[in-house]
Design a protein around this motif. Sequence first.
Motif, PDB file in Angstrom:
ATOM      1  N   ARG A   4     -10.506   7.642   1.744  1.00 38.62           N
ATOM      2  CA  ARG A   4     -10.571   6.909   2.983  1.00 38.62           C
ATOM      3  C   ARG A   4      -9.037   6.464   3.520  1.00 38.62           C
ATOM      4  O   ARG A   4      -8.832   6.204   4.632  1.00 38.62           O
ATOM      5  N   LEU A   6      -7.186   5.192   6.891  1.00 37.08           N
ATOM      6  CA  LEU A   6      -6.674   3.874   7.277  1.00 37.08           C
ATOM      7  C   LEU A   6      -5.106   4.170   7.786  1.00 37.08           C
ATOM      8  O   LEU A   6      -4.737   3.360   8.764  1.00 37.08           O
ATOM      9  N   VAL A  14     -13.177   5.742   8.357  1.00 39.97           N
ATOM     10  CA  VAL A  14     -12.910   4.541   7.324  1.00 39.97           C
ATOM     11  C   VAL A  14     -14.754   3.864   7.040  1.00 39.97           C
ATOM     12  O   VAL A  14     -14.751   3.582   5.930  1.00 39.97           O
TER      13      VAL A  14
END
Length: 324
Positions: free
Chosen positions: A79, A83, A228
């Motif tokens: 992830r 970000l 996210v």
Amino acid sequence: MKELFLLLKKGSKSALLASIVNAVISIIKGIAYVMTGNVAMFAETMHSLGDMANQFFVFIGSALSKKAPTKRFPNGFGRLVNLVLLGAVLVVGVMAYETIIEGYHHILHPVESKGFMINVIVLSIAVILEAFVLFKAMKETLHDVGIHAQGLEIITKSLANVNKAKPATKLVFLEDSVATGGGLLALIAVVISEFTLFHQAEGIASIIIGLLMFFVVGKIFLDNAAGVLGEADEIMQDKIGSLVLEDPDVKDIPEITVLKEGDEFHVEIKIEVDPKISLATADDIKDRLEEKIIKEKGVTDVIVEFDEDDNFSSWDNRKKSKDD
């Protein structure tokens, strides 16, 4: 340091290429803006600077997301690319705001710009380079989704499948689509301003380019905010579910979750089998399914759970609910 270099080799090649090209373009456009004072050229300079920074961050994020899991982060770094993209779009947002403000001021106080031929040549070169990067992003989009195409099909099929591409590829695709269109728009505005008294055309073009940049910001932000949080990929769920049901020992699939983290897919699936089978047979089924699922592009881990067949087809019922 050695690990970092190895990770960078795994970063998005399209993002790195786009960043380098936009760095060159932004320098050329910036020089042209200083020489001519053309507000449309200013908009294009800001646009290219924003794209350069954004795509460089994307390259770094896509590389670091390939880092292996650690004790502190056992689920890996998939992830991280989402970000980084969330942070990167803020850069483009600031550039878009400045572009719109500059265009607004030019509409209120239009000034005839100089260096017509410089603007035309620079913008023409920029459009060609942006179109080249866009074409590369189109080909990488098709590579991401496993589709082969040639000629004009590369354009049509990549447009149809861009939402299925990896986050980094998708961002480059969207940004360079806007960049190519923005360059053409700026070029038209320069010509209109040169051959008519409508000098506000450059300011209007600047505002439109800024709004297009905001569109990219909004689209990428929403997509990566979902990433996210941990987004279920329904297309991959259907694909894997259909694949599992091809196994003669699988009677039904009451539950399936395919979680997308960056470029990776994590699969959890519960299957129903004949309650009379032996433990050894169940273990063979599990190994067989895991081996088959892990071959799907992007799948990094698979968890298979068992339940006894209840003679009710949850999978068919799920498909009917989706169709309705």
